[in-house]
Design a protein around this motif. Structure first.
Motif, PDB file in Angstrom:
ATOM      1  N   ARG A   1       0.836  -1.209   0.000  1.00 25.78           N
ATOM      2  CA  ARG A   1       0.000   0.000   0.000  1.00 25.78           C
ATOM      3  C   ARG A   1       0.869   1.258   0.000  1.00 25.78           C
ATOM      4  N   THR A   2       1.862   1.283   0.877  1.00 23.53           N
ATOM      5  CA  THR A   2       2.703   2.474   1.016  1.00 23.53           C
ATOM      6  C   THR A   2       3.539   2.727  -0.230  1.00 23.53           C
ATOM      7  N   SER A   3       4.207   1.682  -0.722  1.00 20.20           N
ATOM      8  CA  SER A   3       5.091   1.873  -1.883  1.00 20.20           C
ATOM      9  C   SER A   3       4.307   2.265  -3.127  1.00 20.20           C
ATOM     10  N   ALA A   4       3.138   1.679  -3.316  1.00 19.22           N
ATOM     11  CA  ALA A   4       2.327   2.000  -4.495  1.00 19.22           C
ATOM     12  C   ALA A   4       1.749   3.411  -4.409  1.00 19.22           C
ATOM     13  N   MET A   5       1.209   3.756  -3.245  1.00 26.32           N
ATOM     14  CA  MET A   5       0.570   5.059  -3.099  1.00 26.32           C
ATOM     15  C   MET A   5       1.577   6.214  -3.146  1.00 26.32           C
TER      16      MET A   5
ATOM     17  N   ASN B   1      12.709   9.457   5.007  1.00 27.26           N
ATOM     18  CA  ASN B   1      12.849  10.523   5.985  1.00 27.26           C
ATOM     19  C   ASN B   1      11.516  11.115   6.415  1.00 27.26           C
ATOM     20  N   SER B   2      10.451  10.362   6.193  1.00 25.04           N
ATOM     21  CA  SER B   2       9.126  10.806   6.623  1.00 25.04           C
ATOM     22  C   SER B   2       8.640   9.938   7.778  1.00 25.04           C
ATOM     23  N   GLN B   3       7.940  10.558   8.706  1.00 28.56           N
ATOM     24  CA  GLN B   3       7.291   9.783   9.757  1.00 28.56           C
ATOM     25  C   GLN B   3       5.942   9.335   9.220  1.00 28.56           C
ATOM     26  N   ILE B   4       5.902   8.130   8.651  1.00 33.93           N
ATOM     27  CA  ILE B   4       4.645   7.589   8.137  1.00 33.93           C
ATOM     28  C   ILE B   4       4.040   6.733   9.240  1.00 33.93           C
ATOM     29  N   ASN B   5       2.981   7.235   9.837  1.00 36.56           N
ATOM     30  CA  ASN B   5       2.374   6.556  10.971  1.00 36.56           C
ATOM     31  C   ASN B   5       1.744   5.239  10.538  1.00 36.56           C
ATOM     32  N   GLY B   6       1.844   4.235  11.401  1.00 36.63           N
ATOM     33  CA  GLY B   6       1.262   2.938  11.102  1.00 36.63           C
ATOM     34  C   GLY B   6       2.245   1.953  10.507  1.00 36.63           C
ATOM     35  N   LEU B   7       3.487   2.386  10.294  1.00 38.18           N
ATOM     36  CA  LEU B   7       4.523   1.498   9.745  1.00 38.18           C
ATOM     37  C   LEU B   7       5.624   1.262  10.772  1.00 38.18           C
ATOM     38  N   SER B   8       6.130   0.027  10.822  1.00 37.84           N
ATOM     39  CA  SER B   8       7.359  -0.223  11.557  1.00 37.84           C
ATOM     40  C   SER B   8       8.513   0.347  10.734  1.00 37.84           C
ATOM     41  N   HIS B   9       9.688   0.506  11.342  1.00 40.44           N
ATOM     42  CA  HIS B   9      10.831   1.010  10.595  1.00 40.44           C
ATOM     43  C   HIS B   9      11.216   0.059   9.459  1.00 40.44           C
ATOM     44  N   ARG B  10      11.065  -1.219   9.676  1.00 38.93           N
ATOM     45  CA  ARG B  10      11.363  -2.188   8.614  1.00 38.93           C
ATOM     46  C   ARG B  10      10.407  -1.999   7.445  1.00 38.93           C
ATOM     47  N   GLU B  11       9.131  -1.856   7.738  1.00 36.82           N
ATOM     48  CA  GLU B  11       8.145  -1.639   6.676  1.00 36.82           C
ATOM     49  C   GLU B  11       8.420  -0.335   5.928  1.00 36.82           C
ATOM     50  N   LEU B  12       8.866   0.672   6.653  1.00 32.03           N
ATOM     51  CA  LEU B  12       9.174   1.957   6.039  1.00 32.03           C
ATOM     52  C   LEU B  12      10.338   1.823   5.051  1.00 32.03           C
ATOM     53  N   VAL B  13      11.397   1.159   5.479  1.00 31.35           N
ATOM     54  CA  VAL B  13      12.575   0.990   4.623  1.00 31.35           C
ATOM     55  C   VAL B  13      12.221   0.164   3.375  1.00 31.35           C
ATOM     56  N   LEU B  14      11.499  -0.934   3.565  1.00 32.46           N
ATOM     57  CA  LEU B  14      11.094  -1.759   2.425  1.00 32.46           C
ATOM     58  C   LEU B  14      10.222  -0.955   1.458  1.00 32.46           C
ATOM     59  N   SER B  15       9.287  -0.187   1.994  1.00 33.36           N
ATOM     60  CA  SER B  15       8.399   0.614   1.153  1.00 33.36           C
ATOM     61  C   SER B  15       9.187   1.631   0.330  1.00 33.36           C
ATOM     62  N   ALA B  16      10.176   2.254   0.952  1.00 28.38           N
ATOM     63  CA  ALA B  16      10.985   3.261   0.253  1.00 28.38           C
ATOM     64  C   ALA B  16      11.765   2.645  -0.896  1.00 28.38           C
ATOM     65  N   PHE B  17      12.398   1.503  -0.636  1.00 26.48           N
ATOM     66  CA  PHE B  17      13.199   0.853  -1.674  1.00 26.48           C
ATOM     67  C   PHE B  17      12.325   0.324  -2.813  1.00 26.48           C
ATOM     68  N   ILE B  18      11.160  -0.199  -2.463  1.00 27.89           N
ATOM     69  CA  ILE B  18      10.237  -0.710  -3.489  1.00 27.89           C
ATOM     70  C   ILE B  18       9.723   0.441  -4.342  1.00 27.89           C
ATOM     71  N   ALA B  19       9.345   1.547  -3.699  1.00 29.94           N
ATOM     72  CA  ALA B  19       8.862   2.717  -4.441  1.00 29.94           C
ATOM     73  C   ALA B  19       9.921   3.221  -5.405  1.00 29.94           C
ATOM     74  N   ALA B  20      11.177   3.192  -4.964  1.00 25.76           N
ATOM     75  CA  ALA B  20      12.274   3.675  -5.817  1.00 25.76           C
ATOM     76  C   ALA B  20      12.541   2.755  -7.001  1.00 25.76           C
ATOM     77  N   SER B  21      11.988   1.549  -6.973  1.00 22.66           N
ATOM     78  CA  SER B  21      12.244   0.561  -8.030  1.00 22.66           C
ATOM     79  C   SER B  21      11.244   0.639  -9.174  1.00 22.66           C
ATOM     80  N   HIS B  22      10.362   1.624  -9.162  1.00 24.73           N
ATOM     81  CA  HIS B  22       9.320   1.630 -10.195  1.00 24.73           C
ATOM     82  C   HIS B  22       9.817   2.164 -11.535  1.00 24.73           C
TER      83      HIS B  22
END
Length: 501
Positions: A361-365, A388-409
């Motif tokens: 959800r995070t990486s796509a949105m 570098n954003s405080q995205i509420n509802g995510l663990s730090h691991r989920e945040l890092v994975l989401s960032a890297f996945i988003a960057a892969s588009h």
């Protein structure tokens, strides 16, 4: 029409100002945050009279904050005070002087109200089901029991980082008999709370400067790669180790500990002893630190109708980012739909048992969030912005994975040094990044025109092939062509030929 509000918190250790803008769909944007360490709690004498010196310092600070609010065109100021003012015998005189000199009306929160706003800030910024929340201030400690996201029990106790040090005359070296007396006192207070037994084994969510300091010390000691505190996780053994470190040092030596600011070095010990005592008593193993507190609780009360918590913490946080950065929400939602459809259809060959919904959800949105800086190389900007954003509802691991996945588009072979984040993600996570990153790239190409020509997809998995069938009212030739460019990468990752039709 956007509305700017100011929230002032007159605490026992510091006086803080939070400036925020409430926009479309009640989105929140933090504009500024200021704090002054005035230590009102230390200005109370034995008769609970607040000193003239502390009153003057507070008046000066509040006048400054009022001017800042005016400069930012703030339409509403909410100002509250907690334990130091709550217990002051000259409270009325103090509040009247603030009213006359700074034209501010101060609401003195009860202990129950203070605990409630701690709860409200937590429940609206973290995925919390069952937890024990602890907020250590300068002169009070709030404990809140949360079950199934509901506040079940709470209390505000009149001791905190400042007055514990004062009460037990801990000035520099922490003598063994002082530690024993302090811990005996704390145990007696905690054992009086029958409901605290229900928190046995629960996760502890820590609020307040002293608890954030624990996290800062730990982060510095392990060279943690992310530079923010919200949702930072520690183990009880980490807390014990830090407590043992600080209690064996003088104030001068404590000031040299990385992560422990000189403003807090002389009062941190009492708070550290308090946290250590509670985690031992309640057999707590996991500690999560929140950077939010009563200010954010008051902020959420401005947008939550009838003080009903947000239905979905993550969605609210994502939508606020999209609105604040003027990103096409309709396109983001459609990319999420296509990516999630691909993921659900291809689960048999993805083979990951963990729940990846928040990450997808995070990486796509947010995959296009970097285009607010510039369209060119926006996937690289998206990486930085998500990390570098405080995205509420995510663990730090989920945040890092989401960032890297988003960057892969985008398919320009973005180079990422995963070893920098080895404290957060492992080898299996890198496979998740590669697989979901490719699905996001395909989903993005299936909406290349950004007008949802491809309404949906259907996948067929064979022994050596995967066919993605597009569902569309008109010929999606551009989308099919662009998505087909991922065939080689798909073969390398999944060992199957990809056809898009």
């Amino acid at each position: 029409m956007n509305k700017r509000i100011g929230i002032i918190d007159i605490g026992s250790n510091s006086v803080r100002l939070l400036l925020a803008e409430i926009g479309a769909n009640n989105s929140i944007r933090i504009i500024n945050e200021l704090k002054e360490y005035l230590r009102l709690g230390a200005g109370l004498d034995k008769n609970k009279i607040l000193s003239e010196e502390k009153i003057e310092l507070t008046l000066k600070t509040l006048a400054t904050y009022k001017n800042i609010c005016n400069a930012f065109d703030v339409s509403e100021i909410t100002a509250v005070a907690t334990e130091a003012v709550r217990s002051a015998k000259n409270q009325r005189e103090f509040l009247n002087r603030i009213k006359n000199d700074a034209s501010l009306d101060i609401t003195v929160l009860s202990g129950k109200e203070e605990a409630y706003y701690d709860y409200f800030s937590t429940i609206n910024s973290m995925n919390v089901d069952n937890a024990l929340i602890m907020d250590i201030g300068g002169a009070s400690t709030e404990l809140i029991l949360v079950k199934n996201r509901n506040l079940v029990n709470s209390i505000s106790m009149p001791f905190g980082a400042i007055n514990l040090m004062k009460q037990f005359e801990i000035n520099d070296v922490f003598e063994k008999d002082q530690e024993e007396k302090l811990k005996d006192f704390l145990l007696k207070q905690f054992n009086n709370l029958e409901w605290l037994k229900e928190a046995k084994g629960y996760t502890l969510i820590g609020i307040g400067g002293s608890i954030r300091t624990l996290g800062k010390i730990h982060r510095k000691s392990i060279n943690y790669p992310l530079n923010f505190m919200h949702n930072y996780q520690m183990k009880s053994t980490d807390v014990t180790e830090i407590y043992n470190l600080v209690k064996g040092k003088t104030n001068a030596q404590r000031k040299k500990i990385k992560g422990l600011s000189s403003d807090r070095a002389d009062i941190f010990l009492g708070a550290a002893a308090e946290i250590s005592t509670l985690i031992d008593l309640c057999s707590i193993e996991d500690i999560i630190i929140s950077r939010n507190g009563i200010r954010e609780g008051l902020l959420y009360s401005h947008i939550c109708k009838d003080n009903k918590p947000l239905d979905n913490v993550l969605d609210f946080s994502i939508n606020a980012m999209l609105i604040n950065h003027n990103i096409d929400i309709k396109h983001a939602e459609h990319i999420y739909h296509l990516m999630n459809s691909l993921y659900e259809a291809l689960k048999p060959i993805i083979k990951h048992s963990i729940n990846l919904h928040n990450i997808i959800r995070t990486s796509a949105m947010l995959h296009d969030i970097g285009s607010n800086i510039t369209y060119y190389f926006h996937h690289k900007h998206s990486l930085y912005m998500i990390l570098n954003s405080q995205i509420n509802g995510l663990s730090h691991r989920e945040l890092v994975l989401s960032a890297f996945i988003a960057a892969s588009h985008r398919d320009d072979n973005l180079s990422i040094n995963y070893s920098d984040y080895k404290l957060i993600i492992g080898k299996d996570d890198i496979e998740i990044i590669n697989q979901l990153g490719l699905l996001l790239r395909i989903a993005e190409n299936l909406d290349k025109s950004m007008i949802s020509i491809v309404k949906d997809i259907h996948c067929c998995i064979d022994n050596d092939t995967v066919i993605i069938k597009t569902i569309s009212d008109v010929s999606p030739s551009l989308e099919v062509k662009e998505a087909s460019n991922s065939a080689d990468a798909f073969k390398n990752l999944f060992n199957k030929k990809l056809y898009v039709v």
